[in-house]
Write an enzyme that holds these catalytic residues in place. Structure first.
Site, PDB file in Angstrom:
ATOM      1  N   LYS A   1     -96.698  17.948 -10.053  1.00  0.00           N
ATOM      2  CA  LYS A   1     -97.616  19.083 -10.173  1.00  0.00           C
ATOM      3  C   LYS A   1     -97.111  20.163  -9.232  1.00  0.00           C
ATOM      4  O   LYS A   1     -97.017  19.941  -8.026  1.00  0.00           O
ATOM      5  CB  LYS A   1     -99.030  18.664  -9.772  1.00  0.00           C
ATOM      6  CG  LYS A   1     -99.693  17.714 -10.756  1.00  0.00           C
ATOM      7  CD  LYS A   1    -101.021  17.236 -10.217  1.00  0.00           C
ATOM      8  CE  LYS A   1    -101.771  16.410 -11.251  1.00  0.00           C
ATOM      9  NZ  LYS A   1    -102.955  15.750 -10.662  1.00  0.00           N
TER      10      LYS A   1
ATOM     11  N   ASP B   1     -99.442   9.748  -8.778  1.00  0.00           N
ATOM     12  CA  ASP B   1     -99.864  11.150  -8.675  1.00  0.00           C
ATOM     13  C   ASP B   1    -100.424  11.377  -7.274  1.00  0.00           C
ATOM     14  O   ASP B   1     -99.742  11.881  -6.391  1.00  0.00           O
ATOM     15  CB  ASP B   1    -100.898  11.465  -9.759  1.00  0.00           C
ATOM     16  CG  ASP B   1    -101.527  12.845  -9.581  1.00  0.00           C
ATOM     17  OD1 ASP B   1    -100.952  13.676  -8.843  1.00  0.00           O
ATOM     18  OD2 ASP B   1    -102.592  13.112 -10.169  1.00  0.00           O
TER      19      ASP B   1
ATOM     20  N   GLU C   1    -110.051  19.450 -19.798  1.00  0.00           N
ATOM     21  CA  GLU C   1    -108.688  19.443 -20.338  1.00  0.00           C
ATOM     22  C   GLU C   1    -108.658  19.331 -21.856  1.00  0.00           C
ATOM     23  O   GLU C   1    -107.625  19.032 -22.446  1.00  0.00           O
ATOM     24  CB  GLU C   1    -107.890  18.322 -19.683  1.00  0.00           C
ATOM     25  CG  GLU C   1    -107.797  18.555 -18.174  1.00  0.00           C
ATOM     26  CD  GLU C   1    -107.037  17.473 -17.431  1.00  0.00           C
ATOM     27  OE1 GLU C   1    -106.548  16.529 -18.082  1.00  0.00           O
ATOM     28  OE2 GLU C   1    -106.922  17.584 -16.198  1.00  0.00           O
TER      29      GLU C   1
END
Length: 425
Positions: free
Chosen positions: A337, A312, A205
């Site tokens: 997401k 998450d 990332e």
């Protein structure tokens, strides 16, 4: 009214060199929407299923030709001729065609590609940017970036247990200024690491992945970088963590292998309380395992009034799991997401449910990304207030930041950058 004329899927590569699905939806008037689907490294057990071919002789089993065939041979014939402006109806049709709880038959990667490409085609048809098409006149809030500048865990080959150390430019007055501040700290961190003769190779990332002795060393390096860049930790730039604790959880305990420690949920909570006391940490994501509901309840009781606690793996953008979290008072924020639930409508439903319950929302990329910038538009469309899309490095990350710069420019004086207020505490 322009109807769907053609739907076409293809296999492309993501930022990790793995195949992924790209879909184009063409309308009768020539409008076209294109969407590419991201892929995660640390995935929640309850996520919608990403279909991979499993043929070891091709892309090491990671090909997506079956998902592409599902787009072209199963989905396209059913959706061609339908109204692209009725996004919920399109998504209901996709869910019905799949017929499974987890989108395992057609693949969430096939379904999401079609869902997003359809929305983009409809937006182009009416001459609106996607954020405005989805959010209307009220879509005006630019998100505070959560920039992952130092990596450990599943995103790096090093001995740091916490997966992501992030900075949030909460003191900025605009998104453009926030991006500048975050980028300056990123470059400053590179200099700090070089001085210590540490590696400045970057992870999936865009964050650095040095071999540090402990999580505290990582935090201290970032604090140093913030100050060297001319900013005040906490006031100008706050810290955020993604622990990805599910990856550390075995046999009811948390194994911090980099530090050679094993902790219970209560000990993890005490550890976080200590970190929050010592450093300007305003957000912790996945502090405990996706299965540890009791632990999450305690964590939220202890820290929920002080900082943002993001679910998450706990929620996987799933309204049913989020409803349980709200009921049991677990976490106070949800990471969104797009590929975890698999359609745009279900994603928007999860965001709506979170907002009604007073939870903050963070729109997130995956570690395997593409140049697709849909998530930047979704963040503004729903006034999410926060976006997580990596370090200001690697084109697939920077593409989202650059798109947000364009959106801020387009919004002009109506655009709002929420700063500290995005955290809702």
């Amino acid at each position: 009214m322009s109807y769907i004329e053609e739907i076409y899927g293809r296999e492309i590569l993501d930022s990790r060199g793995n195949p992924t699905v790209e879909v184009e939806v063409l309308l009768e008037d020539g409008s076209m929407g294109r969407a590419a689907v991201p892929s995660g490294a640390s995935t929640g057990a309850f996520e919608a299923v990403e279909l991979r071919d499993g043929d070891k002789g091709r892309f090491l089993g990671k090909g997506v030709l079956q998902a592409v065939a599902n787009v072209n041979e199963v989905i396209a014939p059913e959706l061609e001729g339908l109204n692209p402006f009725d996004q919920p109806a399109i998504d209901r049709e996709l869910i019905a065609l799949d017929g499974t709880e987890n989108k395992g038959k057609l693949g969430a990667n096939a379904i999401l590609g079609v869902s997003l490409a359809n929305a983009k085609a409809a937006a182009e048809c009416v001459g609106l940017p996607l954020y405005q098409y989805l959010g209307g006149v009220n879509a005006k809030e630019l998100p505070v970036p959560m920039m992952n500048i130092l990596n450990g865990g599943q995103h790096a080959d090093n001995n740091v247990d916490i997966q992501e150390f992030m900075i949030m430019p909460v003191g900025a007055k605009s998104f453009a200024e926030a991006l500048q501040m975050g980028t300056e700290v990123y470059h400053s961190l590179k200099a700090v690491l070089k001085e210590k003769s540490l590696a400045t190779a970057i992870g999936d990332e865009g964050g650095f992945a040095p071999s540090l002795e402990s999580n505290a060393d990582a935090l201290l390096a970032i604090m140093d970088a913030i100050q060297r860049a001319g900013y005040t930790p906490g006031k100008d730039i706050a810290l955020a963590l993604d622990v990805a604790a599910t990856e550390l959880y075995r046999d009811g305990k948390y194994h911090l292998e980099g530090e050679g420690l094993t902790k219970t949920a209560d000990e993890m909570i005490a550890y976080y309380e200590d970190l929050v006391e010592k450093y300007p940490i305003v957000s912790i994501e996945d502090g405990l395992s996706e299965e540890d509901w009791e632990g999450w309840k305690k964590l939220t009781e202890k820290l929920g009034s002080k900082i943002q606690l993001v679910g998450d793996d706990l929620f996987v953008t799933n309204p049913a799991r989020l409803a349980r979290g709200i009921k049991e008072k677990c976490a106070n924020s949800i990471l969104i997401k797009l590929n975890q639930i698999g359609t745009l409508t279900e994603t928007l439903d999860a965001i709506e449910m979170a907002k009604r319950a007073g939870y903050t929302t963070v729109i997130s990329h995956r570690s395997g990304e593409t140049e697709d910038v849909t998530m930047a538009h979704v963040a503004v469309a729903v006034n999410a207030g926060q976006i997580k899309t990596g370090a200001p490095a690697r084109t697939e990350r920077v593409a989202k930041y650059n798109e947000l710069l364009r959106i801020e420019e387009e919004l002009g004086e109506t655009g709002v950058y929420p700063g500290h207020e995005a955290l809702g505490r």
